[in-house]
Design an enzyme around this catalytic site. Structure first.
Site, PDB file in Angstrom:
ATOM      1  N   GLU A  54       0.811  -1.225   0.000  1.00 50.52           N
ATOM      2  CA  GLU A  54       0.000   0.000   0.000  1.00 50.52           C
ATOM      3  C   GLU A  54       0.845   1.275   0.000  1.00 50.52           C
ATOM      4  O   GLU A  54       0.344   2.348   0.321  1.00 50.52           O
ATOM      5  CB  GLU A  54      -0.973   0.005   1.192  1.00 50.52           C
ATOM      6  CG  GLU A  54      -2.000  -1.096   1.183  1.00 50.52           C
ATOM      7  CD  GLU A  54      -3.003  -1.053   0.011  1.00 50.52           C
ATOM      8  OE1 GLU A  54      -2.876  -0.154  -0.853  1.00 50.52           O
ATOM      9  OE2 GLU A  54      -3.881  -1.925  -0.027  1.00 50.52           O
ATOM     10  N   HIS A  81      -2.841   1.755   8.515  1.00 52.42           N
ATOM     11  CA  HIS A  81      -3.921   1.102   7.762  1.00 52.42           C
ATOM     12  C   HIS A  81      -4.233  -0.228   8.439  1.00 52.42           C
ATOM     13  O   HIS A  81      -3.336  -1.045   8.634  1.00 52.42           O
ATOM     14  CB  HIS A  81      -3.469   0.886   6.315  1.00 52.42           C
ATOM     15  CG  HIS A  81      -4.326  -0.059   5.543  1.00 52.42           C
ATOM     16  ND1 HIS A  81      -5.701   0.042   5.521  1.00 52.42           N
ATOM     17  CD2 HIS A  81      -4.025  -1.117   4.765  1.00 52.42           C
ATOM     18  CE1 HIS A  81      -6.194  -0.928   4.770  1.00 52.42           C
ATOM     19  NE2 HIS A  81      -5.199  -1.653   4.314  1.00 52.42           N
ATOM     20  N   HIS A  87      -7.389  -3.519   9.183  1.00 49.11           N
ATOM     21  CA  HIS A  87      -8.558  -4.240   8.668  1.00 49.11           C
ATOM     22  C   HIS A  87      -9.486  -4.574   9.841  1.00 49.11           C
ATOM     23  O   HIS A  87      -9.962  -5.698   9.959  1.00 49.11           O
ATOM     24  CB  HIS A  87      -8.116  -5.544   7.992  1.00 49.11           C
ATOM     25  CG  HIS A  87      -7.309  -5.352   6.748  1.00 49.11           C
ATOM     26  ND1 HIS A  87      -6.746  -6.400   6.056  1.00 49.11           N
ATOM     27  CD2 HIS A  87      -6.977  -4.240   6.050  1.00 49.11           C
ATOM     28  CE1 HIS A  87      -6.089  -5.937   5.000  1.00 49.11           C
ATOM     29  NE2 HIS A  87      -6.210  -4.625   4.984  1.00 49.11           N
ATOM     30  N   HIS A 135     -12.729  -3.487   2.534  1.00 45.51           N
ATOM     31  CA  HIS A 135     -11.280  -3.650   2.733  1.00 45.51           C
ATOM     32  C   HIS A 135     -10.851  -3.331   4.164  1.00 45.51           C
ATOM     33  O   HIS A 135     -10.387  -4.216   4.869  1.00 45.51           O
ATOM     34  CB  HIS A 135     -10.562  -2.754   1.708  1.00 45.51           C
ATOM     35  CG  HIS A 135      -9.073  -2.821   1.770  1.00 45.51           C
ATOM     36  ND1 HIS A 135      -8.259  -2.359   0.761  1.00 45.51           N
ATOM     37  CD2 HIS A 135      -8.227  -3.268   2.726  1.00 45.51           C
ATOM     38  CE1 HIS A 135      -6.995  -2.548   1.099  1.00 45.51           C
ATOM     39  NE2 HIS A 135      -6.949  -3.084   2.286  1.00 45.51           N
TER      40      HIS A 135
HETATM   41 ZN   LIG Z   1      -5.362  -3.533   3.494  1.00 50.93          ZN
END
Ligand SMILES: [Zn+2]
Length: 215
Positions: free
Chosen positions: A77, A96, A98, A159
């Site tokens: 990412e 980031h 999840h 996501h």
């Molecule tokens: Zn991800």
């Protein structure tokens, strides 16, 4: 250099925190921070077990995406991190995750409403949803920045989510507040209508958010 050593350690420790706090599973998610005084960022490597990371596994990358130092590939990412840093000069760290409840709301196509005061104070209000794009793509980077706007977090459809802040601790706080507000929204919706913080309070809290952002 001492500062770079410390920043690599900070990134490694925060990546362990997101794992410990249940915000990611396995090698998923990623963390980065600007390296102050240098034109580069420090970011977690691609597909590495956080428990096995050493400080030297943290990758140093310039703002064009070129690896400056590190034996491993940077997170998939990276384009998303670079695009956020390009647009948001006011923030210095990105996480980031999840996390489950944020993902649950992101899977419905909804936003996280301002159900608790801290969502407005620390994150800037209702959390928008970035349109779906394949992980690791420039399209996901563009969609993310667009939906993030001036706030400190955003949901990614089907996501996960992104939290940003003036440092790694603030970015982690953004992630945790969004996950908590998402959890509250999901549970509250079991009772029917979900009330948000009244608009007169949101106006006051918006000012607090602006002040916090300015450091
Ligand atoms: Zn991800």
């Amino acid at each position: 250099m001492e500062i770079i050593k410390k920043i690599k350690e900070d990134v490694r420790l925060i990546s362990l925190e997101i794992l410990k706090r249940g915000l990611v599973l396995g090698t998923m998610g990623n963390c980065s921070t600007r390296v102050s005084g240098h034109s580069m960022i420090a970011i977690t490597p691609r597909s590495m077990d956080y428990n096995l990371l050493s400080d030297d596994d943290i990758v140093l990358v310039d703002y064009t995406g070129k690896v400056i130092e590190g034996g491993l590939e940077p997170s998939i990412e990276l384009p998303m991190h670079l695009e956020i840093y390009r647009i948001r000069k006011d923030i210095s760290a990105i996480i980031h995750t999840h996390s489950v409840f944020a993902c649950a709301i992101a899977a419905t196509g909804n936003r996280v409403p301002p159900v608790v005061d801290e969502l407005m104070v620390y994150v800037g209000g209702e959390i928008e949803l970035a349109e779906y794009a394949i992980p690791g793509t420039q399209q996901l980077a563009v969609n993310t920045v667009k939906a993030l706007g001036e706030k400190n977090a955003v949901l990614l459809a089907n996501h996960g989510m992104i939290g940003v802040g003036k440092d790694l601790k603030s970015a982690l706080l953004s992630c945790e507040i969004v996950e908590k507000a998402s959890m509250i929204t999901v549970y509250a919706s079991l009772f029917g209508k979900v009330n948000t913080v009244p608009s007169y309070a949101l106006k006051v809290e918006r000012k607090w958010f602006e002040k916090l952002k300015g450091g």
